[in-house]
Design an enzyme around this catalytic site. Structure first.
Site, short mmCIF file in Angstrom:
data_model
loop_
_atom_site.label_atom_id
_atom_site.label_comp_id
_atom_site.label_asym_id
_atom_site.label_seq_id
_atom_site.Cartn_x
_atom_site.Cartn_y
_atom_site.Cartn_z
N SER A 181 1.02 -4.39 -21.27
CA SER A 181 2.23 -5.24 -21.17
C SER A 181 1.86 -6.76 -21.56
O SER A 181 0.45 -7.29 -21.27
CB SER A 181 2.67 -5.14 -19.87
OG SER A 181 3.81 -6.14 -19.60
N TYR B 299 1.53 -5.41 -11.14
CA TYR B 299 1.58 -5.15 -12.29
C TYR B 299 0.86 -5.64 -13.22
O TYR B 299 0.03 -5.16 -14.22
CB TYR B 299 3.31 -5.06 -12.57
CG TYR B 299 3.34 -4.60 -14.16
CD1 TYR B 299 3.23 -3.08 -14.38
CD2 TYR B 299 3.94 -5.23 -15.19
CE1 TYR B 299 3.38 -2.59 -15.53
CE2 TYR B 299 4.22 -4.85 -16.28
CZ TYR B 299 4.04 -3.52 -16.54
OH TYR B 299 4.20 -2.90 -18.01
N LYS C 84 -2.30 -4.38 -15.55
CA LYS C 84 -2.40 -4.24 -17.02
C LYS C 84 -3.45 -5.19 -17.64
O LYS C 84 -4.08 -4.93 -18.67
CB LYS C 84 -1.08 -4.76 -17.62
CG LYS C 84 0.07 -3.61 -17.24
CD LYS C 84 -0.12 -2.46 -17.85
CE LYS C 84 0.92 -1.36 -17.91
NZ LYS C 84 0.63 -0.22 -18.26
#
Length: 266
Positions: A145, A158, A162
């Site tokens: 991402s 998150y 990533k």
């Protein structure tokens, strides 16, 4: 012909999270390039729809219901692929994600769950697949991402996961070269059912598009095109790289101002 280098004729690919969105688009792109495709996700009915689209393009498909957070299910995914097709050429670790949560609100268990979903599961599947990929000089593609290198409030679980996936990509590429190539796509905001359901459509998506240099959000096909390049012979001299597919984004285009929880103490 240079276009021949973008073919995956008679190759076999696994795509996790292949039932919808980016995963489904990658699976269909690989089928159109000549590959047989195994799609894995938790919802059997969605997987069967994706498999039907692959078969409609003249390629073989296998739908394997899989919870990527469970190691034994990942092992069975590789076993089912080899049993059905006898080889493995491409693995796409696409399944992942985690809802926005501010750092003061995320628990240790939630933080570790994000890592398990996005990083540990991808490592487990890559580790099981690697010996088989080595036999075909195959490749692994991790779907990361833009939040792995951009910053915004609410994305600590998150984004950190990533970022870890990105460096895991580099480390595995170094360790497994030249037998297996390993790359990643750092994906920007992309129009999928999941994004639309989360944002509620309408004005928010328009604001995100305005904050993107290319003045639009990505499509699953934008991501699938890059995924085909890196998996195909056209990308055969590329390993350990993180390709940013994000419409030119250099800062978060998330338009919400999320309170960080420190305002009262500041």
């Amino acid at each position: 012909m240079i276009l021949d280098r973008f073919h995956l004729t008679d190759k076999v690919a696994i795509v996790t999270g292949g039932g919808r969105g980016i995963g489904r688009a990658i699976a269909i792109a690989y089928a159109e390039a000549g590959a047989d495709v195994v799609v894995a996700a938790r919802r059997p009915e969605v997987l069967e729809e994706a498999a039907a689209e692959i078969r409609a393009r003249g390629r073989r498909a296998l739908a394997v219901p899989t919870d990527v957070t469970r190691g034994p299910e990942l092992d069975r995914l590789i076993e089912a692929t080899l049993s059905s097709f006898g080889r493995l050429d491409v693995l796409v670790n696409n399944a992942g994600g985690y809802p926005p949560t501010i750092a003061l609100g995320v628990t240790d268990e939630e933080f570790e769950a994000s890592f398990h979903f996005n990083v540990t599961s991808a490592l487990h599947l890559s580790r099981v697949a690697a010996p088989h990929l080595a036999r075909t000089r195959g490749s692994i593609l991790n779907i990361s991402s833009a939040m792995s290198h951009l910053v915004d409030t609410g994305f600590v679980a998150y984004g950190a996961a990533k970022a870890a996936m990105n460096h895991m990509t580099r480390l595995l590429a170094h360790e497994w070269a030249p037998q297996v190539r390993v790359n990643a796509l750092a994906v920007g905001a992309t129009m999928t059912d999941a994004l639309e359901a989360f944002t509620g459509y309408g004005d928010l998506l328009e604001q995100m598009a305005k904050r993107t240099p290319m003045k639009r959000l990505g499509t699953p096909e934008d991501i699938a095109s890059a995924a085909l390049f890196l998996a195909s012979p056209a990308g055969s001299w590329i390993t350990g790289k993180i390709l940013e597919v994000d419409g030119g984004t250099v800062a978060s285009n998330w338009p919400y101002a999320i309170p960080n929880g420190l305002e009262e103490s500041g």
